[in-house]
Design a protein around this motif. Structure first.
Motif, PDB file in Angstrom:
ATOM      1  N   LEU A 183       3.499  13.493  12.951  1.00 25.96           N
ATOM      2  CA  LEU A 183       4.298  12.945  14.050  1.00 25.96           C
ATOM      3  C   LEU A 183       5.694  12.489  13.629  1.00 25.96           C
ATOM      4  CD1 LEU A 183       4.514  12.174  17.024  1.00 25.96           C
ATOM      5  CD2 LEU A 183       3.530   9.943  16.426  1.00 25.96           C
ATOM      6  N   VAL A 184       5.803  11.621  12.648  1.00 24.26           N
ATOM      7  CA  VAL A 184       7.099  11.040  12.304  1.00 24.26           C
ATOM      8  C   VAL A 184       8.097  12.105  11.853  1.00 24.26           C
ATOM      9  CG1 VAL A 184       8.322   9.427  10.806  1.00 24.26           C
ATOM     10  CG2 VAL A 184       6.177   8.740  11.887  1.00 24.26           C
ATOM     11  N   PRO A 185       7.743  12.994  10.918  1.00 21.53           N
ATOM     12  CA  PRO A 185       8.712  14.031  10.560  1.00 21.53           C
ATOM     13  C   PRO A 185       9.065  14.942  11.747  1.00 21.53           C
ATOM     14  CG  PRO A 185       6.992  13.899   8.893  1.00 21.53           C
ATOM     15  CD  PRO A 185       6.566  13.028  10.040  1.00 21.53           C
ATOM     16  N   MET A 229      22.891  15.180   9.609  1.00 20.11           N
ATOM     17  CA  MET A 229      21.758  15.178  10.545  1.00 20.11           C
ATOM     18  C   MET A 229      20.983  16.496  10.472  1.00 20.11           C
ATOM     19  SD  MET A 229      21.674  12.175  11.681  1.00 20.11           S
ATOM     20  CE  MET A 229      20.319  12.418  12.794  1.00 20.11           C
ATOM     21  N   GLU A 230      21.703  17.602  10.322  1.00 20.84           N
ATOM     22  CA  GLU A 230      21.033  18.908  10.220  1.00 20.84           C
ATOM     23  C   GLU A 230      20.218  18.990   8.945  1.00 20.84           C
ATOM     24  OE1 GLU A 230      20.455  22.964   8.899  1.00 20.84           O
ATOM     25  OE2 GLU A 230      22.038  21.710   8.069  1.00 20.84           O
ATOM     26  N   VAL A 231      20.755  18.475   7.846  1.00 15.10           N
ATOM     27  CA  VAL A 231      20.034  18.486   6.572  1.00 15.10           C
ATOM     28  C   VAL A 231      18.792  17.592   6.666  1.00 15.10           C
ATOM     29  CG1 VAL A 231      20.186  17.768   4.144  1.00 15.10           C
ATOM     30  CG2 VAL A 231      22.018  19.134   5.176  1.00 15.10           C
ATOM     31  N   LYS A 279      10.293  20.682   6.912  1.00 14.27           N
ATOM     32  CA  LYS A 279       9.373  21.003   5.813  1.00 14.27           C
ATOM     33  C   LYS A 279       8.254  19.963   5.741  1.00 14.27           C
ATOM     34  CE  LYS A 279       8.298  22.499   1.500  1.00 14.27           C
ATOM     35  NZ  LYS A 279       7.744  23.780   1.203  1.00 14.27           N
ATOM     36  N   LEU A 280       8.619  18.695   5.895  1.00 12.95           N
ATOM     37  CA  LEU A 280       7.639  17.614   5.788  1.00 12.95           C
ATOM     38  C   LEU A 280       6.725  17.501   7.008  1.00 12.95           C
ATOM     39  CD1 LEU A 280       9.989  14.897   4.256  1.00 12.95           C
ATOM     40  CD2 LEU A 280       8.366  16.377   3.047  1.00 12.95           C
ATOM     41  N   ALA A 305      27.562  23.741   3.486  1.00 20.82           N
ATOM     42  CA  ALA A 305      27.100  22.419   3.067  1.00 20.82           C
ATOM     43  C   ALA A 305      25.598  22.276   3.299  1.00 20.82           C
ATOM     44  CB  ALA A 305      27.861  21.326   3.815  1.00 20.82           C
ATOM     45  N   GLY A 306      25.138  22.780   4.436  1.00 21.10           N
ATOM     46  CA  GLY A 306      23.707  22.708   4.744  1.00 21.10           C
ATOM     47  C   GLY A 306      22.868  23.474   3.737  1.00 21.10           C
ATOM     48  N   VAL A 307      23.282  24.704   3.431  1.00 16.32           N
ATOM     49  CA  VAL A 307      22.555  25.516   2.456  1.00 16.32           C
ATOM     50  C   VAL A 307      22.522  24.816   1.102  1.00 16.32           C
ATOM     51  CG1 VAL A 307      22.697  27.642   1.091  1.00 16.32           C
ATOM     52  CG2 VAL A 307      22.933  27.740   3.571  1.00 16.32           C
ATOM     53  N   ALA A 308      23.669  24.350   0.652  1.00 17.58           N
ATOM     54  CA  ALA A 308      23.742  23.707  -0.660  1.00 17.58           C
ATOM     55  C   ALA A 308      22.890  22.440  -0.707  1.00 17.58           C
ATOM     56  CB  ALA A 308      25.194  23.393  -1.004  1.00 17.58           C
ATOM     57  N   LEU A 309      23.055  21.579   0.283  1.00 18.39           N
ATOM     58  CA  LEU A 309      22.320  20.308   0.276  1.00 18.39           C
ATOM     59  C   LEU A 309      20.817  20.506   0.413  1.00 18.39           C
ATOM     60  CD1 LEU A 309      24.759  18.116   2.391  1.00 18.39           C
ATOM     61  CD2 LEU A 309      24.266  17.913  -0.060  1.00 18.39           C
ATOM     62  N   VAL A 310      20.389  21.411   1.295  1.00 24.27           N
ATOM     63  CA  VAL A 310      18.952  21.638   1.468  1.00 24.27           C
ATOM     64  C   VAL A 310      18.354  22.251   0.201  1.00 24.27           C
ATOM     65  CG1 VAL A 310      17.232  22.990   2.744  1.00 24.27           C
ATOM     66  CG2 VAL A 310      18.987  21.728   3.985  1.00 24.27           C
ATOM     67  N   ALA A 311      19.072  23.160  -0.437  1.00 21.73           N
ATOM     68  CA  ALA A 311      18.576  23.753  -1.682  1.00 21.73           C
ATOM     69  C   ALA A 311      18.449  22.681  -2.768  1.00 21.73           C
ATOM     70  CB  ALA A 311      19.503  24.873  -2.139  1.00 21.73           C
TER      71      ALA A 311
END
Length: 112
Positions: A29-31, A12-14, A21-22, A66-72
């Motif tokens: 609105l949606v993002p 959910m955080e990712v 960003k979007l 995990a967040g850093v890796a996945l977002v990158a």
């Protein structure tokens, strides 16, 4: 069970961070809605992982790595952002650090 809540919190955080960003500064609105719902849900799920006995150091470390890796990775693969080998090595070091936290938490005698 705490690990399932933590996994959900990370996802959910990712999703929320990607939507941030979007959202283009909350002008779309949606993002923007995904950002708010995603972060609220992520913190609620993290809270449940902690309530069910997961240590805060391990939970936050795994969440962060995990967040850093996945977002990158999402940034590089889907959003056209660059990723150098130095950045890849940095992500690997973050993951290694979290692994050390987890191994230390499971084996308290190793901390002596």
């Amino acid at each position: 069970m705490p690990w399932l809540f933590l996994a959900g919190a990370i996802l959910m955080e990712v999703a929320a961070t990607t939507a941030l960003k979007l959202s283009e500064g909350f002008t779309r609105l949606v993002p923007s809605i995904v950002v708010v719902i995603g972060y609220i849900t992520a913190f609620a799920m993290l809270s449940q992982a902690l309530t069910r006995g997961m240590g805060i150091g391990v939970a936050y470390g795994v969440w962060a790595a995990a967040g850093v890796a996945l977002v990158a990775i999402i940034g590089a693969v889907f959003l056209g952002e660059s990723m150098t080998w130095v950045q890849v090595a940095g992500i690997a070091l973050v993951i290694a650090g979290v692994l050390a936290l987890e191994l230390g938490a499971r084996h308290p005698e190793a901390q002596q």
